[in-house]
Design a protein around this motif. Structure first.
Motif, PDB file in Angstrom:
ATOM      1  N   THR A   1       8.520  -5.952  -5.734  1.00  0.00           N
ATOM      2  CA  THR A   1       7.849  -4.785  -5.303  1.00  0.00           C
ATOM      3  C   THR A   1       6.512  -4.855  -5.085  1.00  0.00           C
ATOM      4  N   LEU A   2       6.142  -4.517  -3.870  1.00  0.00           N
ATOM      5  CA  LEU A   2       4.890  -4.062  -3.468  1.00  0.00           C
ATOM      6  C   LEU A   2       4.655  -2.623  -3.588  1.00  0.00           C
ATOM      7  N   THR A   3       3.615  -2.080  -4.319  1.00  0.00           N
ATOM      8  CA  THR A   3       3.261  -0.752  -4.444  1.00  0.00           C
ATOM      9  C   THR A   3       2.386  -0.396  -3.319  1.00  0.00           C
ATOM     10  N   ARG A   4       2.164   0.832  -3.179  1.00  0.00           N
ATOM     11  CA  ARG A   4       1.260   1.440  -2.057  1.00  0.00           C
ATOM     12  C   ARG A   4      -0.256   0.890  -2.223  1.00  0.00           C
ATOM     13  N   GLU A   5      -0.353   0.734  -3.736  1.00  0.00           N
ATOM     14  CA  GLU A   5      -1.873   0.094  -4.147  1.00  0.00           C
ATOM     15  C   GLU A   5      -1.856  -1.403  -3.733  1.00  0.00           C
ATOM     16  N   ASP A   6      -0.699  -2.328  -3.905  1.00  0.00           N
ATOM     17  CA  ASP A   6      -0.772  -3.589  -3.347  1.00  0.00           C
ATOM     18  C   ASP A   6      -0.787  -3.612  -1.922  1.00  0.00           C
ATOM     19  N   ILE A   7      -0.311  -2.824  -0.837  1.00  0.00           N
ATOM     20  CA  ILE A   7      -0.295  -2.889   0.495  1.00  0.00           C
ATOM     21  C   ILE A   7      -1.772  -2.541   0.810  1.00  0.00           C
ATOM     22  N   ASP A   8      -2.589  -1.717   0.059  1.00  0.00           N
ATOM     23  CA  ASP A   8      -4.025  -1.302   0.436  1.00  0.00           C
ATOM     24  C   ASP A   8      -4.687  -2.307  -0.111  1.00  0.00           C
ATOM     25  N   ARG A   9      -4.409  -3.165  -1.268  1.00  0.00           N
ATOM     26  CA  ARG A   9      -5.376  -4.241  -1.604  1.00  0.00           C
ATOM     27  C   ARG A   9      -5.327  -5.262  -0.629  1.00  0.00           C
TER      28      ARG A   9
END
Length: 961
Positions: free
Chosen positions: A60-68
């Motif tokens: 799972t890629l969270t929204r935070e991962d995407i932004d990171r």
């Protein structure tokens, strides 16, 4: 109760494993309490269950991962996953100047895609909220893969990736895995996000702005998003490795189509010359047949006269994307809800190439008209005093060509305009039967991708033929002006006049379209109780119809284009599918068996093109203790041939190839009869590509075995709050794989063995030139790959200053074999021999044996510092194209090593003031260069595997109202 509580700890660990797989989460996990999770539908299964209970390994890629990631394209983000393979992205700069790949999908200019396990993007199923997304279009073919640039980043809540075969659950395409993009479903108020970034060279500026707003009431949830993203180009001229066609070789690997012209012709005295104009020549060209190319306006052509086309290319392609997204969920009754969702996305992108060369003559290999043009002696600019390439000439023996690069016409510019429309609606609800809850849903999807591409700088070869022919014919043809391809650039302005260009130039307009209609109905629930829990079931039906077409410009269809020829493609197919899935609990809360479950699934598919087929799947999960879980599955996969693969018409692809029979082949058996004087004219060799209506579906078998270990001894210690290990082994075999045999592999195999069955793929003319080279699609033998994923996640205790999170993810490829036809039945009775590709770089596509991502987050109250290290294992490439130049790392073996490469990224997150979050980051903070690639087609490196040159810095602000 104690064992159940312990099991919940492992369940929590599985949740954290899924969330950490890409990077450490931004939220404070220690503030979250363990709660009993309600049953939901998760990626990889149709049975509603707790997300932590899945048998399949889910990432799972969270929204935070995407932004990171600091990136603005879904495809670019997903390509950083360790299990991702080579796929199209915005660092590829081909829009048809190379031609059309064999898969019938076109070149996909401006698109981004996802490849998993190096098995090709067409074998990855992309869903949005569990429903299929329409395949991509870029006005050059009918693709089987989703263009991820059609999915706006701003609407994404998270991304679930199933690394298991899932054809029995979702149908065709889910062989290598499933990417399920979950969109935002509700919000209250307004959120605005602004982003800006650029390379340290001051180019490649990228900006985005998206606004999300919504409202939530007791009965209705509404959310809307509007966004805009712009990425500006980077020129190949502004990066070190991309300044020349092949790094460190100057213009020696450049094109024979030069601004001064290359003339391999026989003059009036029968002299065969290979000459080019002297620099600065203007006016009438002086040629002396008694002293050819010596003392006149010509000199003998050499490698230093080749044309450097590289600076005209883009290193990063420009694009603009605008989107509108809306979703409404309405609670109609206590047990029934209705949703409607709509997306509109527009992409405008561009690619650029050097001015279109004019290649004519029997050895040009450019196409029917160009290869048969006779240049009249009456052409007022012809200095050789004879009809050139005239079959009736006593000197003619099918040899010679002329190459002229008309800089006067300007570069070829390809501009794409792609509209994506997607609409989904459905009902879902629950009911009670026999004291058990049942869940049902029905949904309908309509998606359309429409793409147009305008090419400027295109030339009409039929008009070139008229303008080079008898001057009386040209003078009596409306608009015709005799063409001067014999004069060079002179003072730099060139000798091809605007009047000449007006006659031979045209604006090429190509179009393509994809359409998806999908209807699904599902029901799931518990049938009855077993000693270890309820036996759960899901059954359903799906009808799917896919259609598409590719319509080249009328001049291209007529065969009159000087560029790559192509023909129209159109077709459609539909499929009816039924599936059933069962989850069977066997043991629970027993000594040595905290949990033992089995899952079963099958799917029956009836295709209008290929008939009926059935796939099945069986899986298990076993917890011997509360800290350890084993899981595994065996799945059958199916991928039906796509519209482009079935119905794609013949086209041409100018592959970057090295002919092993160059200069006679040095005694190679398959080069017997090739003259020692034969020299490969250009680094590109034309191949004939196209679909195949006789293709059968490819079938796959996928074995997954894994373990998750969450040691209790590591919980709440002085040095650890949690520690988790995850190990996954995969073994995938694709039988009857739909693809073409690699063209370079064909040439090499035939050179080594004249009796090779692959020699039937092409012919040679009397002068040694490769002719009639066909690489059309077929069901090759198979593809076999296996490997291991190993992940570690660690969270420190909470200290006064904060805490630390670390995630280390690794993918190891143990094996990747492609089985191609062979005549060696003694050693390979099946008629197919393996080609080992793991650790190898081939045609802008590398399969590293090891990919690794390490991310560490330092949480300092409201501040976060994230450091990431992305490692790509070493690769080996063939370097025949630069053999003898001292550039290969192993000259004796003819190979070059692309060493292991590590990129470092940094990001800082902090609040500016209330409801404003600020991020600043740098990707490739050490300015690491990609390894030099001598076999890659453009820009000196493999853009599907490595980051390009330069540091990329960015800032982002998030404001909530």
């Amino acid at each position: 109760m104690k064992s159940k509580s312990n099991r919940n700890k492992l369940y929590q660990a599985l949740c954290l494993t899924a969330a950490f797989t890409f990077t450490a989460p931004i939220v404070n996990a220690q503030d979250e309490s363990v709660e009993e999770l309600g049953k939901v539908q998760v990626t990889g299964s149709r049975i509603r269950q707790s997300q932590i209970e899945g048998i399949e390994p889910i990432q799972t890629l969270t929204r935070e991962d995407i932004d990171r990631s600091g990136l603005t394209s879904v495809g670019d983000i997903l390509q950083q996953l360790t299990q991702s393979g080579s796929a199209l992205n915005t660092r590829f700069n081909s829009s048809g100047n190379f031609g059309f790949p064999a898969n019938g999908g076109g070149v996909g200019a401006g698109a981004t895609q996802i490849d998993m396990r190096h098995l090709d993007p067409g074998r990855v199923l992309v869903l949005v909220d569990g429903l299929r997304w329409v395949a991509g279009s870029s006005a050059s073919g009918v693709s089987n893969a989703v263009d991820l640039n059609t999915i706006p980043v701003g609407i994404i809540e998270r991304i679930d990736i199933s690394k298991d075969g899932a054809s029995s659950i979702y149908g065709s395409d889910a062989i290598a895995g499933v990417v399920n993009i979950i969109t935002k479903s509700q919000t209250q108020g307004v959120e605005m996000r602004a982003y800006a970034g650029a390379f340290d060279e001051g180019d490649g500026e990228t900006g985005s702005l998206d606004v999300t707003f919504g409202n939530k009431t007791d009965k209705i949830d509404m959310i809307f998003n509007v966004g805009y993203t712009e990425q500006r180009e980077v020129s190949a001229a502004d990066r070190f490795l991309s300044q020349y066609p092949v790094p460190f070789t100057g213009v020696s690997q450049g094109s024979s189509g030069t601004p001064q012209g290359r003339f391999v012709v026989r003059d009036a005295n029968g002299n065969l010359i290979d000459c080019t104009l002297n620099d600065g020549v203007t006016g009438p060209v002086n040629y002396d047949p008694n002293s050819p190319c010596d003392g006149d306006d010509f000199h003998a052509f050499s490698g230093s006269d080749r044309f450097n086309f590289a600076p005209y290319n883009y290193y990063v392609t420009p694009s603009k994307r605008a989107n509108i997204f809306g979703q409404v969920n309405v609670q109609l009754t206590d047990n029934v809800s209705w949703f409607v969702k709509g997306v509109y996305n527009n992409r405008k992108s561009s690619n650029q190439a050097a001015p279109e060369p004019i290649f004519i003559g029997p050895e040009a290999g450019a196409g029917a008209i160009a290869d048969n043009i006779v240049i009249s002696a009456s052409n007022p600019y012809n200095p050789f005093g004879v009809d050139l390439f005239n079959p009736n000439s006593p000197y003619y023996n099918g040899e010679g060509f002329i190459g002229r690069r008309p800089l006067e016409a300007g570069p070829r510019l390809f501009k794409q305009d792609v509209d994506t429309t997607y609409f989904a609606t459905g009902l879902e609800g629950t009911f009670n039967a026999a004291d058990r809850n049942w869940y049902w849903d029905i949904s309908g999807v309509y998606g359309k991708n429409q793409a147009s591409q305008r090419k400027t700088g295109a030339l009409n070869i039929a008009r070139i033929e008229t303008a080079l022919g008898p001057v009386d014919v040209c003078n009596n043809t409306p608009g015709c002006v005799p063409l001067n391809i014999f004069g060079g650039q002179g003072d730099g302005s060139g000798t091809i006049t605007p009047e000449m260009l007006n006659y031979i130039s045209f604006i090429q307009s190509d179009n393509s379209e994809q359409e998806l209609n999908d209807f699904t109905a599902n029901i799931s629930g518990d049938l009855f109780e077993l000693p270890a829990g309820p036996l759960s079931v899901a059954v359903g039906y799906e009808y799917r119809k896919k259609s598409g077409f590719f319509q080249p410009d009328a001049i291209v269809v007529a065969g009159e284009s000087n560029g790559v020829p192509a023909s129209p493609t159109s077709g459609e197919f539909s499929v009816d599918e039924f599936y059933a899935e069962f989850l069977v609990p066997i043991l629970a809360d027993r000594p040595g068996a905290e949990l033992l479950d089995f899952s079963l699934a099958f799917r029956s598919s009836d295709y209008s093109t290929s008939g009926s087929d059935t796939t099945g799947k069986i899986g298990f999960k076993y917890m011997p203790t509360s800290s350890l879980l084993f899981r595994g599955s065996f799945a059958e996969g199916l991928r039906a041939p796509s519209v482009g693969e079935l119905f794609g018409t013949q086209a041409r692809f100018d592959a970057q190839l090295t002919d092993p029979c160059n200069f006679g082949g040095g005694g190679l058996p398959g080069c017997a009869g090739v003259p020692d004087t034969y020299e490969q004219i250009n680094p590109q060799i034309s191949t004939i590509t196209g679909g195949n209506p006789d293709l059968a579906p490819e079938e796959a078998e996928t074995l997954i075995l894994g373990a998750v270990y969450s040691p209790q001894w590591a919980d709440d210690t002085r040095w650890s709050s949690s520690l988790d290990f995850e190990l996954t082994y995969y073994d995938i075999e694709v039988d009857g794989a739909i693809q073409s045999v690699d063209a370079q592999f064909i040439l090499n195999s035939c050179a080594a063995n004249a009796a090779s069955i692959l020699c039937d793929s092409f012919t040679r003319d009397a002068n040694g030139n490769v002719q009639n080279f066909s690489t059309q699609l077929t069901n090759i033998g198979s593809i076999r790959t296996s490997g291991v994923d190993f992940n570690v996640n660690w969270t420190s205790p909470q200290f006064d200053w904060g805490y630390v999170q670390t995630s280390w993810n690794n993918s190891f490829v143990n094996r990747f074999d492609e089985y191609n036809p062979t005549e060696d039945l003694a050693n390979y009775p099946s008629g197919f021999a393996p080609r080992d590709l793991d650790g190898i770089e081939v045609a802008d596509s590398g399969i590293p044996n090891w990919n690794s991502n390490l991310y560490t987050t330092l949480n300092l109250n409201d501040w976060k510092i994230i450091w990431g290290a992305r490692h790509i294992g070493g690769l080996t490439e063939s370097c025949d194209s630069v053999a003898g130049l001292g550039l290969c790392s192993d000259e004796a073996a003819g190979t070059n090593s692309l060493g292991g490469t590590t990129y470092h990224d940094l990001q800082l997150l902090f609040p500016l003031w209330h409801d404003v979050q600020f991020e600043v980051g740098v990707n490739n903070v050490t300015d690491k260069m990609p390894p030099t690639c001598f076999s890659c087609s453009l820009n000196g490196y493999d853009p599907s595997t490595y980051d390009g040159e330069g540091m990329f810095g960015y800032v982002r602000a998030t404001i909530k109202f």
